[in-house]
Scaffold this active site. Structure first.
Site, PDB file in Angstrom:
ATOM      1  N   GLU A 400      62.524  22.997  71.432  1.00  0.00           N
ATOM      2  CA  GLU A 400      63.698  22.312  71.135  1.00  0.00           C
ATOM      3  C   GLU A 400      63.418  21.336  69.983  1.00  0.00           C
ATOM      4  O   GLU A 400      64.325  21.410  68.853  1.00  0.00           O
ATOM      5  CB  GLU A 400      64.474  21.733  72.289  1.00  0.00           C
ATOM      6  CG  GLU A 400      64.635  22.558  73.333  1.00  0.00           C
ATOM      7  CD  GLU A 400      65.276  23.891  73.056  1.00  0.00           C
ATOM      8  OE1 GLU A 400      66.253  23.797  72.143  1.00  0.00           O
ATOM      9  OE2 GLU A 400      65.101  24.957  73.414  1.00  0.00           O
ATOM     10  N   HIS A 409      64.538  30.827  65.333  1.00  0.00           N
ATOM     11  CA  HIS A 409      63.690  31.337  65.991  1.00  0.00           C
ATOM     12  C   HIS A 409      62.730  32.403  65.307  1.00  0.00           C
ATOM     13  O   HIS A 409      63.170  32.755  64.273  1.00  0.00           O
ATOM     14  CB  HIS A 409      64.553  32.477  67.268  1.00  0.00           C
ATOM     15  CG  HIS A 409      65.096  31.577  68.266  1.00  0.00           C
ATOM     16  ND1 HIS A 409      66.240  31.813  68.865  1.00  0.00           N
ATOM     17  CD2 HIS A 409      64.562  30.708  69.052  1.00  0.00           C
ATOM     18  CE1 HIS A 409      66.476  31.112  69.860  1.00  0.00           C
ATOM     19  NE2 HIS A 409      65.286  30.259  70.020  1.00  0.00           N
TER      20      HIS A 409
END
Length: 732
Positions: A400, A409
């Protein structure tokens, strides 16, 4: 006698109940770990060695030796107190239901770092409280984790600990057999113009551009991201055991381990560039909610009583807190179980000057609220409804923070999502990782490039300079010439003295502890190997020059050398197999061939499997997911990621790719585009026809018989008075 039998039966039932409960908890932990062991704190031997007669605040003034045996191995740890992740103005608070804060005084000396005795390539991060340990032990061949048993086995004996290896952590699968998503991430808002600081930022940018004719000349000097950590009442009850100090200590230990991942990372665009390192975190404030927050005025609060939260809504409510503006990042820790097994969510940082989200972001206005999007959250409850183990918590939180620092990602390309045989997925992979593969705690080249740009653009705004760079931490900093760590502070190192200066009067040219090409305080002879060959990157082994203490850059392997995925080295780069045959690498879109190596003649040609057939390694991306034993298994799409990607940067290629990857939604969308307008037109004429028919019905019931279409015809109503007839009575 009868009463005695009843009592015995009752005790037996209670015993069986607790035995079943313990077995159930063990079974739950076995879903996460293949093997673990439990040992008592009395099995641990603690020895404290005082360095001198004089008291000193130097963390190396006291050494703590800890020895125990578990998992078939004897551990002897050499530890020293450290406060690397605590800000000089660090404060911790307990907050009640009305929002009243109470200062919590902490023992900073209960946090340790160190090494394993006799293991040169080892490191330890530990927290020890009343003999109970939470620690990670890193050795070249394995990583060991230890944490209190009560967190996962409530019925275990008091003062016991669970020990397990990183290699025994299982990768969770969802109901469909696919690896669940670790998190989502959010890109919020468009470019914002910060008028107040616009001129300052323009000048800053202009100055930096002149200074950065070569972008690698600029290295951030502010290297610590000050954190606000918030634990809600659920996290306090479950992970903290209802104890404020236990909760705070857990969070400090967690950030300490995450900080090491970041601090050891070299942020670079290309492997042949130096980049910069030493970027990490420092905790400035911790807030622990001991009870649910009482609502005032009907406003939602992230710590209120609510059984079910939408993860995105929870993050948005948390981001309304005004205090976030005083920190680099604010992070919420909760024990909620989210839909789809999501373990975290964060706003993504951007290198653009006035974009919102991630580190050092300006405030953002949405739906009447001011949001501070330098925030994220993590859950300690996985998709099984179980508490995450330390290893999982470390990776989720680091993941995170990676979004906050600017990484999305990892894309499904070999460079950034390699197969297990090539080191496994990197830290920012879409789906959860075990933490055992060599890449699981590293950032991919894609993440390194993204985060590096954000750090160069924004870290100067809200990061702080390291406050404690001292002699004795094994890192050469400032005006130090060397740093021998524990031995150096005792003045027992032959190369480096206790003041971190080389013993030049004794002929020392370098330090064995700090330089790979240094032996016995002298430069190693020319030709001595200092780095192993790297076939994945086509780099030969590196050898010392004899004139310097540092290991030189590795030369490229000879052209034609076999490298990863049956490729060949050319000009120091690994060229894929298809390109070595004069073709182009591609992914077969026929399911039967999806996990075979495929090539094509040119970019517009059809992919075909090579002959003889070459089955791709497990974990290789395929048309609908990832290969497993030669079969392409479908995995869950990260819808949040793709949705926000398209909103952030709309272009034809991304739109077409999104529609292709989400074919069902695309069909519904296209159908809706045509059907909704047509439905509206049909509905309009239907209503018009209905109104006409109603008028006809109404006309047929009138007496004037004027047709509605004869609107121009005037109707004249004539009123005729009736004649009154009087009746006379005849009188005879």
């Amino acid at each position: 006698m009868f009463t005695k039998c009843i009592s015995c039966c009752g005790l037996a039932i209670i015993s069986v109940f607790f035995a079943c409960l313990f077995v159930e908890n063990c079974a739950a932990l076995q879903k996460t770990l293949r093997h673990y062991e439990i040992f008592h704190k009395d099995d641990v031997v603690h020895r404290v060695v005082k360095r001198g007669a004089k008291h000193s605040t130097n963390p190396f003034n006291t050494i703590k030796e800890v020895e125990f045996t578990t998992l078939g191995k004897n551990f002897r740890l050499i530890l020293h107190p450290h406060r690397d992740v605590l800000h000089s103005k660090f404060r911790a608070y307990a907050v009640d239901a009305d929002g009243n804060e109470t200062v919590v005084h902490m023992d900073h000396d209960s946090f340790y770092s160190g090494r394993v005795f006799g293991e040169l390539e080892s490191s330890v991060r530990a927290h020890i409280e009343d003999g109970t340990m939470t620690m990670s032990i890193h050795l070249p061949e394995e990583t060991y984790h230890i944490e209190p048993s009560w967190r996962h086995l409530p019925e275990a004996k008091k003062d016991t600990m669970v020990a397990y290896k990183a290699s025994d952590v299982k990768v969770h699968k969802n109901e469909a057999g696919a690896t669940p998503k670790t998190c989502g991430y959010i890109k919020e808002g468009l470019e914002l113009e910060d008028k107040e600081h616009g001129d300052t930022l323009d000048n800053e940018l202009h100055t930096r551009e002149k200074r950065q004719s070569d972008q690698y000349e600029y290295t951030p000097t502010k290297t610590r991201c000050p954190l606000l950590l918030v634990a809600d009442y659920r996290f306090f009850q479950e992970m903290g055991g209802g104890n404020t100090k236990t909760t705070i200590n857990y969070l400090i230990s967690l950030i300490d381990r995450v900080h090491k991942i970041y601090n050891d990372t070299v942020w670079q665009d290309r492997s042949d560039q130096e980049g910069f390192k030493g970027m990490g975190f420092v905790i400035k404030k911790i807030v622990v909610h001991s009870e649910p927050t009482r609502l005032r005025g009907g406003e939602a609060h992230y710590n209120m009583i609510r059984e079910k939260w939408d993860v995105r809504n929870l993050l948005e409510v948390f981001s309304r807190e005004y205090s976030h503006k005083d920190f680099c990042l604010a992070h919420l820790f909760t024990d909620l179980k989210f839909e789809g097994g999501i373990l975290g969510l964060a706003y993504v940082g951007s290198p653009r000057r006035n974009s919102v989200g991630g580190i050092c972001t300006p405030e953002y206005f949405k739906n009447g609220y001011t949001l501070y999007l330098n925030s994220g959250l993590s859950s300690s409850r996985n998709h099984y409804g179980q508490r995450v183990i330390t290893r999982e918590a470390d990776l989720v939180t680091a993941h995170e923070f990676g979004h906050n620092w600017g990484s999305e990602h990892d894309p499904d390309i070999p460079e950034c999502s390699p197969s297990a045989s090539q080191g496994g997925s990197f830290l920012m992979y879409t789906y959860s990782v075990s933490g055992y593969d060599v890449n699981n705690k590293k950032f991919s080249p894609c993440s390194l490039r993204s985060i590096r740009k954000v750090l160069q653009a924004k870290s100067g705004r809200c990061f702080s300079e390291p406050e404690e760079s001292f002699c004795g931490n094994l890192r050469v900093e400032g005006d130090e010439q060397c740093d021998a760590g524990l031995l150096g502070t005792e003045d027992n190192d032959s190369c480096c003295d206790k003041n971190c200066k080389l013993r030049r009067n004794q002929g020392a040219m370098c330090s064995d502890k700090n330089s790979p090409c240094c032996q016995n305080c002298q430069f190693m002879a020319s030709g001595m190997k200092c780095r192993e060959a790297q076939y994945a990157t086509c780099e030969q082994e590196a050898r010392c020059t004899g004139a310097h203490a540092e290991c030189p850059k590795s030369p490229a392997m000879a052209d034609g050398t076999t490298c990863q995925e049956r490729g060949q080295c050319r000009n120091g780069k690994c060229v894929p197999y298809c390109e070595t045959q004069g073709l182009q690498s591609c992914m077969c879109d026929i399911i039967a061939d999806a996990c075979k190596r495929c090539c094509r003649m040119s970019i517009n040609e059809t992919c075909f499997p090579v002959e003889p057939p070459d089955v791709l390694p497990d974990g290789t991306p395929c048309i609908t997911g990832f290969c497993n034993k030669g079969v392409c298994e479908k995995t869950i799409q990260d819808v949040v990621e793709r949705f926000w990607d398209i909103i952030e940067e709309i272009n034809v290629a991304k739109t077409l790719r999104f529609l292709k990857d989400n074919i069902v939604m695309a069909v519904v969308l296209v159908t809706a585009v045509f059907w909704i307008p047509i439905s509206c037109v049909i509905s309009y004429f239907d209503r018009k026809k209905l109104r006409h028919e109603m008028k006809l019905i109404e006309w047929s019931q009138k007496l004037d018989l004027i047709h509605p279409s004869d609107e121009r015809r005037r109707v004249i109503h004539i009123r005729v008075p009736r004649q009154k007839i009087s009746v006379a009575r005849a009188c005879n």
